[in-house]
Design a protein around this motif. Structure first.
Motif, PDB file in Angstrom:
ATOM      1  N   SER A  89     -37.165  31.434 -20.204  1.00  0.00           N
ATOM      2  CA  SER A  89     -38.335  30.661 -19.776  1.00  0.00           C
ATOM      3  C   SER A  89     -39.514  30.874 -20.719  1.00  0.00           C
ATOM      4  CB  SER A  89     -38.740  31.044 -18.356  1.00  0.00           C
ATOM      5  OG  SER A  89     -37.716  30.710 -17.452  1.00  0.00           O
TER       6      SER A  89
ATOM      7  N   GLN B 165     -41.438  27.307 -15.333  1.00  0.00           N
ATOM      8  CA  GLN B 165     -40.028  27.644 -15.481  1.00  0.00           C
ATOM      9  C   GLN B 165     -39.692  28.941 -14.743  1.00  0.00           C
ATOM     10  OE1 GLN B 165     -39.884  27.652 -19.742  1.00  0.00           O
ATOM     11  NE2 GLN B 165     -39.283  25.487 -19.851  1.00  0.00           N
TER      12      GLN B 165
ATOM     13  N   THR C  38     -37.009  29.191 -11.798  1.00  0.00           N
ATOM     14  CA  THR C  38     -35.830  30.058 -11.916  1.00  0.00           C
ATOM     15  C   THR C  38     -35.930  31.316 -11.056  1.00  0.00           C
ATOM     16  OG1 THR C  38     -36.773  31.110 -13.887  1.00  0.00           O
ATOM     17  CG2 THR C  38     -35.260  29.273 -14.232  1.00  0.00           C
TER      18      THR C  38
END
Length: 159
Positions: free
Chosen positions: A140, A145, A149
């Motif tokens: 990331s 992100q 995640t």
């Protein structure tokens, strides 16, 4: 039971077993607690217990230890050219909050899935999502992100 008599918890009945293995501790416990077919041997049961414990410690441990990540991410927010540059503490907190919330909210769904599908499949799917979430988090480059995640995917996998 020592006399080879097993108790079926769902039917509320005792059944007589002529197989000497059926009076073993593993078989009696599995039959009494779950009502499932007896396990062939204790080594298979031990492997399942060890694997399950490892998954729970890994999944929940990462979520419950988010404070370590939070401290690192907060210190990185003050540095230049990091994924967290300029991020507020509330934005960083969102990652851990989503992960814990989805883990808790998703638990009833995971329970329903293990009743509908074999637990082995549910665990494999969860383990795959968990591994992918951590792998993707390592690549990331932006805060969103990490939220996706480490927050959302990891929370879903842990439930």
């Amino acid at each position: 039971m020592k006399d080879g008599t097993l108790f079926n918890a769902h039917a509320g009945q005792r059944s007589q077993s002529s197989d000497p293995k059926s009076s073993s501790v593993c078989t009696a416990v599995a039959t009494r607690i779950s009502g499932l077919a007896p396990v062939d041997n204790c080594s298979q049961s031990a492997i399942i217990i060890i694997a399950s414990t490892t998954l729970v410690f890994t999944g929940c441990g990462i979520n419950f230890a988010f404070g370590v990540f939070q401290e690192l991410y907060d210190s990185m927010s003050k540095e230049r050219n990091t994924p967290f540059t300029g991020a507020t503490p509330a934005q960083i907190d969102l990652i851990g909050t989503l992960s814990i919330a989805l883990m808790t909210i998703g638990a009833p769904f995971a329970t329903a899935w293990t009743k509908q599908y074999p637990p082995r499949y549910v665990i494999w799917v969860s383990g795959t999502i968990h591994s992918c979430a951590l792998l993707f988090a390592s690549f990331s480059q932006h805060l969103w992100q990490f939220i996706l995640t480490q927050g959302i995917l990891l929370g879903i996998a842990t439930c």
